[in-house]
Design a protein around this motif. Structure first.
Motif, short mmCIF file in Angstrom:
data_model
loop_
_atom_site.label_atom_id
_atom_site.label_comp_id
_atom_site.label_asym_id
_atom_site.label_seq_id
_atom_site.Cartn_x
_atom_site.Cartn_y
_atom_site.Cartn_z
N MET A 1 48.08 1.37 1.59
CA MET A 1 48.72 2.62 1.19
C MET A 1 49.04 3.42 2.43
SD MET A 1 49.52 5.09 -1.19
CE MET A 1 48.92 4.27 -2.62
N ARG A 2 50.32 3.74 2.58
CA ARG A 2 50.79 4.62 3.66
C ARG A 2 51.49 5.79 2.98
NH1 ARG A 2 52.95 -0.62 6.26
NH2 ARG A 2 51.00 -1.41 7.09
N LEU A 3 50.82 6.91 3.00
CA LEU A 3 51.24 8.05 2.21
C LEU A 3 51.33 9.30 3.06
CD1 LEU A 3 51.61 9.27 -0.73
CD2 LEU A 3 49.14 9.60 -0.71
N LEU A 4 52.35 10.12 2.78
CA LEU A 4 52.48 11.43 3.40
C LEU A 4 52.23 12.49 2.34
CD1 LEU A 4 53.41 13.47 5.59
CD2 LEU A 4 55.75 13.08 4.80
N MET A 5 51.39 13.47 2.70
CA MET A 5 51.17 14.65 1.87
C MET A 5 52.08 15.73 2.42
SD MET A 5 48.88 13.64 -0.29
CE MET A 5 48.47 15.19 -1.07
N LEU A 6 53.00 16.21 1.59
CA LEU A 6 53.98 17.21 1.99
C LEU A 6 53.79 18.46 1.16
CD1 LEU A 6 56.57 17.75 3.68
CD2 LEU A 6 57.88 16.81 1.78
N GLY A 7 53.84 19.60 1.80
CA GLY A 7 53.72 20.87 1.10
C GLY A 7 53.51 21.98 2.10
N PRO A 8 53.69 23.21 1.66
CA PRO A 8 53.50 24.33 2.57
C PRO A 8 52.04 24.47 3.00
CG PRO A 8 53.92 25.10 0.33
CD PRO A 8 54.06 23.62 0.31
N PRO A 9 51.80 25.22 4.07
CA PRO A 9 50.42 25.48 4.48
C PRO A 9 49.64 26.07 3.30
CG PRO A 9 51.97 26.39 6.08
CD PRO A 9 52.77 25.94 4.90
N GLY A 10 48.43 25.57 3.09
CA GLY A 10 47.58 26.08 2.01
C GLY A 10 47.82 25.44 0.66
N SER A 11 48.70 24.44 0.60
CA SER A 11 49.02 23.82 -0.69
C SER A 11 47.99 22.81 -1.15
CB SER A 11 50.41 23.16 -0.64
OG SER A 11 50.43 22.13 0.32
N GLY A 12 47.09 22.41 -0.26
CA GLY A 12 46.06 21.45 -0.64
C GLY A 12 46.28 20.06 -0.06
N LYS A 13 47.18 19.93 0.90
CA LYS A 13 47.47 18.62 1.49
C LYS A 13 46.20 17.97 2.04
CE LYS A 13 50.32 20.17 4.57
NZ LYS A 13 50.34 21.61 4.36
N GLY A 14 45.45 18.73 2.81
CA GLY A 14 44.24 18.19 3.41
C GLY A 14 43.17 17.86 2.39
N THR A 15 42.94 18.77 1.48
CA THR A 15 41.92 18.57 0.44
C THR A 15 42.18 17.29 -0.34
OG1 THR A 15 41.57 20.95 0.23
CG2 THR A 15 40.91 19.57 -1.66
N HIS A 16 43.40 17.15 -0.82
CA HIS A 16 43.73 15.97 -1.63
C HIS A 16 43.92 14.74 -0.77
CE1 HIS A 16 43.71 18.42 -5.15
NE2 HIS A 16 44.62 19.23 -4.64
N GLY A 17 44.38 14.93 0.47
CA GLY A 17 44.53 13.79 1.37
C GLY A 17 43.20 13.12 1.67
N VAL A 18 42.15 13.92 1.88
CA VAL A 18 40.82 13.37 2.14
C VAL A 18 40.33 12.58 0.93
CG1 VAL A 18 38.39 14.00 2.49
CG2 VAL A 18 40.17 15.09 3.86
N ARG A 19 40.49 13.14 -0.26
CA ARG A 19 40.05 12.44 -1.48
C ARG A 19 40.80 11.14 -1.68
NH1 ARG A 19 39.56 16.14 -6.85
NH2 ARG A 19 38.68 14.24 -7.75
N LEU A 20 42.11 11.19 -1.47
CA LEU A 20 42.92 9.97 -1.63
C LEU A 20 42.52 8.91 -0.62
CD1 LEU A 20 46.41 11.62 -2.21
CD2 LEU A 20 45.17 10.21 -3.86
N ALA A 21 42.29 9.32 0.62
CA ALA A 21 41.88 8.36 1.65
C ALA A 21 40.58 7.68 1.25
CB ALA A 21 41.75 9.06 3.00
N ASP A 22 39.63 8.46 0.73
CA ASP A 22 38.36 7.88 0.27
C ASP A 22 38.60 6.90 -0.88
OD1 ASP A 22 36.89 9.29 2.16
OD2 ASP A 22 36.27 10.86 0.75
N ASP A 23 39.42 7.30 -1.85
CA ASP A 23 39.67 6.45 -3.01
C ASP A 23 40.40 5.16 -2.66
OD1 ASP A 23 38.40 8.15 -4.74
OD2 ASP A 23 40.22 8.90 -5.71
N TYR A 24 41.32 5.23 -1.70
CA TYR A 24 42.12 4.05 -1.34
C TYR A 24 41.55 3.29 -0.15
CZ TYR A 24 45.68 5.43 -4.71
OH TYR A 24 46.34 5.74 -5.87
N GLY A 25 40.49 3.81 0.46
CA GLY A 25 39.86 3.11 1.58
C GLY A 25 40.71 3.08 2.84
N VAL A 26 41.48 4.15 3.06
CA VAL A 26 42.31 4.26 4.26
C VAL A 26 41.89 5.50 5.04
CG1 VAL A 26 44.25 2.98 3.24
CG2 VAL A 26 44.17 5.48 3.03
N VAL A 27 42.52 5.71 6.18
CA VAL A 27 42.18 6.83 7.06
C VAL A 27 43.01 8.06 6.70
CG1 VAL A 27 42.18 7.62 9.46
CG2 VAL A 27 41.55 5.26 8.93
#
Length: 189
Positions: A1-27
Motif C-alpha cells: 500500500m502506497r497511500l497519500l493522506m491529503l487535507g488541510p492542516p488539522g484535518s486528521g491526516k497524521g492521526t489516521h495515517g498512523v492507524r492505517l500504517a499499523d493496519d496495513y503493516g507499512v511505514v
C-alpha cells in the motif's frame, strides 16, 4: 500500500495515517515530523515552519524520498501525509518517485473539514502538545496556503482516478471507518 493522506492542516491526516500504517503493516511518513526533526540542524527550515510557509521543493525531496525508498524496501509501502503539497511537487513526485523509483501511489485519501473546525482543532492541539507553530495567525496563514497551493491537488488526483474523498468532520472512528471502506472498495476493484 502506497497511500497519500491529503487535507488541510488539522484535518486528521497524521492521526489516521498512523492507524492505517499499523493496519496495513507499512511505514507512516509525516512530512511535518520529518521537517520538525530536521529543524534542529537547520535554522533556515525553522523560519519556513514558524511562518507557516511551504519548505522549498528541493529540500523536501532531499529529506523525504530516501525515507519513502527505505519504507518500501522494508515493508512494501508507506502512508505519507503532507507530501506532496503543491501541483509542482505532485508532478515532480510522479516523475521522480512514481516512474523513476517505481513508488507510484495506489490511492489518495482526501479529508474534507470546514475551516472553523480546523482552527479549533489546531488551537487545541497547540495547547495540548505545546506546538509553537500553531498560533492563530500561523494557522490562518497555513489554511490560506493550503487553499492556494494544495487544494488544486484534489482535482489532479481525481483526474488520475486515485482520489478517495472522505468527510473528515465527524468522530475520528467514523472517519477511519469511511477511509477503510473507501480503501477496501478500491483494493477490490
Amino acid at each position: 500500500m502506497r497511500l497519500l493522506m491529503l487535507g488541510p492542516p488539522g484535518s486528521g491526516k497524521g492521526t489516521h495515517g498512523v492507524r492505517l500504517a499499523d493496519d496495513y503493516g507499512v511505514v507512516h511518513i509525516s512530512s511535518g515530523d520529518v521537517l520538525r526533526a530536521a529543524i534542529a540542524g537547520d535554522t533556515r527550515l525553522a523560519g519556513y515552519v514558524a511562518r507557516g510557509d511551504l519548505v522549498p521543493d528541493d529540500v523536501l525531496f532531499k529529506l523525504l524520498v530516501p525515507i519513502m525508498e527505505r519504507a518500501v524496501a522494508k515493508t512494501g509501502g508507506f502512508i505519507a501525509d503532507g507530501f506532496p503539497r503543491t501541483l509542482a511537487q505532485a508532478e515532480r513526485a510522479y516523475r521522480e518517485i512514481g516512474i523513476d523509483r517505481h513508488l507510484k501511489l495506489d490511492a489518495v485519501v482526501s479529508l474534507d473539514v470546514p475551516d472553523d473546525v480546523l482552527v479549533r482543532r489546531m488551537l487545541d492541539r497547540a495547547q495540548q502538545q505545546g506546538r509553537a507553530d500553531d498560533t492563530l495567525e500561523v494557522i490562518q496563514h497555513r489554511l490560506a496556503v493550503y487553499c492556494a497551493e494544495t487544494y488544486p491537488l484534489i482535482e489532479y488526483f481525481r483526474e488520475r482516478g486515485i482520489l478517495l474523498p472522505v468527510n473528515g468532520n465527524q468522530p475520528p472512528d467514523d472517519v477511519y471507518a469511511d477511509i477503510k471502506e473507501a480503501l477496501d472498495q478500491r483494493v477490490t476493484k
